[in-house]
Write a protein that holds these residues in place. Sequence first.
Motif, PDB file in Angstrom:
ATOM      1  N   ILE A  48      93.552  38.932  26.892  1.00 36.00           N
ATOM      2  CA  ILE A  48      92.576  39.186  25.836  1.00 36.00           C
ATOM      3  C   ILE A  48      92.322  37.884  25.081  1.00 36.00           C
ATOM      4  CG2 ILE A  48      94.378  39.990  24.224  1.00 36.00           C
ATOM      5  CD1 ILE A  48      92.240  41.979  23.128  1.00 36.00           C
ATOM      6  N   SER A  50      90.623  35.481  21.959  1.00 34.08           N
ATOM      7  CA  SER A  50      90.647  35.547  20.502  1.00 34.08           C
ATOM      8  C   SER A  50      89.452  36.313  19.948  1.00 34.08           C
ATOM      9  CB  SER A  50      90.691  34.142  19.908  1.00 34.08           C
ATOM     10  OG  SER A  50      89.631  33.357  20.418  1.00 34.08           O
ATOM     11  N   THR A  51      88.406  36.461  20.773  1.00 32.70           N
ATOM     12  CA  THR A  51      87.241  37.234  20.353  1.00 32.70           C
ATOM     13  C   THR A  51      87.343  38.694  20.770  1.00 32.70           C
ATOM     14  OG1 THR A  51      86.059  36.609  22.352  1.00 32.70           O
ATOM     15  CG2 THR A  51      85.741  35.214  20.412  1.00 32.70           C
ATOM     16  N   GLY A  52      88.439  39.049  21.432  1.00 28.01           N
ATOM     17  CA  GLY A  52      88.661  40.436  21.808  1.00 28.01           C
ATOM     18  C   GLY A  52      88.185  40.824  23.193  1.00 28.01           C
ATOM     19  N   ASN A  53      87.750  39.862  23.957  1.00 33.33           N
ATOM     20  CA  ASN A  53      87.313  40.153  25.316  1.00 33.33           C
ATOM     21  C   ASN A  53      88.535  40.329  26.204  1.00 33.33           C
ATOM     22  OD1 ASN A  53      85.455  40.397  27.484  1.00 33.33           O
ATOM     23  ND2 ASN A  53      85.917  38.294  28.073  1.00 33.33           N
ATOM     24  N   SER A  67      95.844  44.744  23.466  1.00 34.06           N
ATOM     25  CA  SER A  67      95.240  44.537  22.153  1.00 34.06           C
ATOM     26  C   SER A  67      95.958  43.379  21.475  1.00 34.06           C
ATOM     27  CB  SER A  67      95.327  45.805  21.303  1.00 34.06           C
ATOM     28  OG  SER A  67      96.674  46.185  21.085  1.00 34.06           O
ATOM     29  N   ARG A  68      95.349  42.887  20.400  1.00 37.58           N
ATOM     30  CA  ARG A  68      95.998  41.795  19.684  1.00 37.58           C
ATOM     31  C   ARG A  68      95.747  41.920  18.199  1.00 37.58           C
ATOM     32  NH1 ARG A  68      93.892  36.172  21.739  1.00 37.58           N
ATOM     33  NH2 ARG A  68      94.951  35.418  19.860  1.00 37.58           N
ATOM     34  N   SER A  70      95.444  39.259  15.530  1.00 34.13           N
ATOM     35  CA  SER A  70      95.352  37.811  15.355  1.00 34.13           C
ATOM     36  C   SER A  70      96.028  37.350  14.071  1.00 34.13           C
ATOM     37  CB  SER A  70      93.891  37.381  15.382  1.00 34.13           C
ATOM     38  OG  SER A  70      93.325  37.613  16.654  1.00 34.13           O
TER      39      SER A  70
END
Length: 112
Positions: A48, A50-53, A67-68, A70
Amino acid sequence: QVQLVESGGDLVQAGGSLRLSCAASGSLFTDNTMGWFRGQQRDLVAEISSTGNAVYADAMKDRFTISRDSARNTVYLQMNSLKPEDTAVYYCNLKQLNFAYWGQGTQVTVSS
């Protein structure tokens, strides 16, 4: 330097669920990709950005969710409907600039 600490590996019965966590610390850039790989070959499970892709291996995309957080520099892997063939050491990975960092791995064992 970057340090990655994984947790959450365990022994679980087939059909069960586990949630892996990986906390990153050290010299982190905002733009990075975090992910999970498994086995001796370190095969991709999911990543994943940092933009969620998110990107998944085909065999896991219907059962696993990455999921993350940040703000906490932490990535999670929710694994559902686990199968014995999911048994492996799972490694956390972080990529930033032209460098890749690895955690020590966490063992997931799925019994039949």
